[in-house]
Design a protein around this motif. Structure first.
Motif, PDB file in Angstrom:
ATOM      1  N   TRP A   1     -54.319 -65.390 -27.528  1.00 57.95           N
ATOM      2  CA  TRP A   1     -55.094 -64.795 -28.611  1.00 57.95           C
ATOM      3  C   TRP A   1     -56.157 -63.881 -27.984  1.00 57.95           C
ATOM      4  O   TRP A   1     -56.698 -64.222 -26.939  1.00 57.95           O
ATOM      5  N   PRO A   2     -56.445 -62.681 -28.557  1.00 60.30           N
ATOM      6  CA  PRO A   2     -56.076 -62.195 -29.883  1.00 60.30           C
ATOM      7  C   PRO A   2     -55.031 -61.089 -29.872  1.00 60.30           C
ATOM      8  O   PRO A   2     -55.111 -60.162 -30.689  1.00 60.30           O
TER       9      PRO A   2
ATOM     10  N   ASP B   1     -52.667 -68.016 -39.340  1.00 65.40           N
ATOM     11  CA  ASP B   1     -53.346 -67.264 -38.292  1.00 65.40           C
ATOM     12  C   ASP B   1     -54.373 -68.108 -37.551  1.00 65.40           C
ATOM     13  O   ASP B   1     -54.464 -68.061 -36.310  1.00 65.40           O
TER      14      ASP B   1
ATOM     15  N   LYS C   1     -54.512 -69.053 -33.600  1.00 64.52           N
ATOM     16  CA  LYS C   1     -55.716 -68.779 -32.809  1.00 64.52           C
ATOM     17  C   LYS C   1     -56.128 -70.014 -32.019  1.00 64.52           C
ATOM     18  O   LYS C   1     -56.477 -69.927 -30.837  1.00 64.52           O
TER      19      LYS C   1
END
Length: 300
Positions: A167-168, A187, A191
């Motif tokens: 991530w990201p 999402d 993450k």
């Protein structure tokens, strides 16, 4: 008893997870299963507490935490991650009180669905959730096998595995898979896992086309595992297991829905056996459970 309820704080989480361990072990031992050797990690509740603290509550008797309720939300989907009460304080209304506190998160945010995964043999817990409008939707089975047995029986699959960037980095393709299989975005959970929690995250492909993704822990647990509907589920699972064996764990494990018969047949042939029966409960039916294998009850 003079039980009080309050929102959880970061400094509560270690003690709260010890309550989870004590309660879970009492249930496991009662059913002839092996107890957890250590409390669950506080990493995911800490992450969710930072995102939305309204889903985490503790019950206290004086200064002692005797119960822990923990839920999370993504979009309009609410999930109960943990609800545990100290063994000596059970059947006294604490579980219902904590559940009601966590459900305020769902009500305030207009949740379109509510779900959880619990032990299939816990009659008291199942009854509590039924009374709160959550109904059994899918049997799940945590299954495991010795790594040597799996390696000996594992055939070749015509799929490739490539690492997923931390991530990201952009990953809209994962969102598309989640929406196709679960009807929601995850999402925040990606993450969390891609921020250094997952030992490995792989994109599974064939001929340049995406077939799914998998997360693999250092202990050899595979999940979440998502398989696109037009992919060969057996081939995707074999590829994920081959990657899991690369870290040389002593055993490998997965949580497999009962509806995922192709996956079930494949892992049974590799030597997997059921360790713990679970059940997915939800307000409304959702998800393609032939093609999505959850990580664990608290994470889904």
């Amino acid at each position: 008893m003079d039980i009080t309820y309050r929102p959880a704080k970061p400094e509560d989480l270690a003690e709260a997870e010890r309550v989870v361990q004590q309660s879970g072990n009492a249930l496991l031992v009662r059913h002839g299963l092996q107890p957890w050797p250590a409390p669950p990690s506080t990493a995911f509740p800490k992450f969710c507490l930072a995102q939305d603290p309204s889903g985490l509550w503790v019950a206290e008797d004086g200064d002692t935490i005797v119960g822990f309720g923990f839920s999370w939300m993504t979009e309009k989907f609410w999930c109960l991650s943990q609800l545990f009460v100290s063994p000596e304080r059970q059947a006294k209304g604490i579980g219902q009180a904590l559940l009601s506190k966590t459900l305020m998160q769902a009500e305030r945010n207009g949740a379109a669905n509510r779900a959880l995964i619990t032990f299939a043999y816990s009659i008291a817990s199942t009854g509590l959730y039924l009374q709160n409008g959550l109904y059994p939707r899918e049997p799940l089975y945590r299954m495991a096998a010795p790594a040597q047995t799996v390696a000996k029986n594992l055939a070749h699959a015509d799929y490739d595995a490539t690492p997923i960037a931390p991530w990201p980095a952009p990953r809209e393709w994962m969102t598309e898979i989640d929406e196709a299989l679960l009807g929601l975005r995850r999402d925040l959970h990606h993450k969390f896992l891609l921020g250094g929690v997952a030992a490995r995250a792989i994109r599974i492909e064939r001929a340049g086309g995406t077939a799914g993704y998998a997360y693999i822990s250092s202990q050899g647990h595979v999940g979440p595992l998502a398989i696109l509907p037009d992919a060969d589920a057996k081939g995707v699972v074999i590829t994920a297991l081959r990657c899991a064996l690369e870290s040389r764990p002593s055993r490998v494990s997965m949580t497999i829905p009962g509806r995922a018969d192709v996956v079930m047949q494949a892992v049974l042939a590799l030597g997997f056996r059921i360790e713990v029966p679970l059940v997915l409960m939800a307000w409304r039916p959702f998800g393609n459970w032939c093609n999505y294998l959850p990580c664990n009850p608290g994470f889904m």
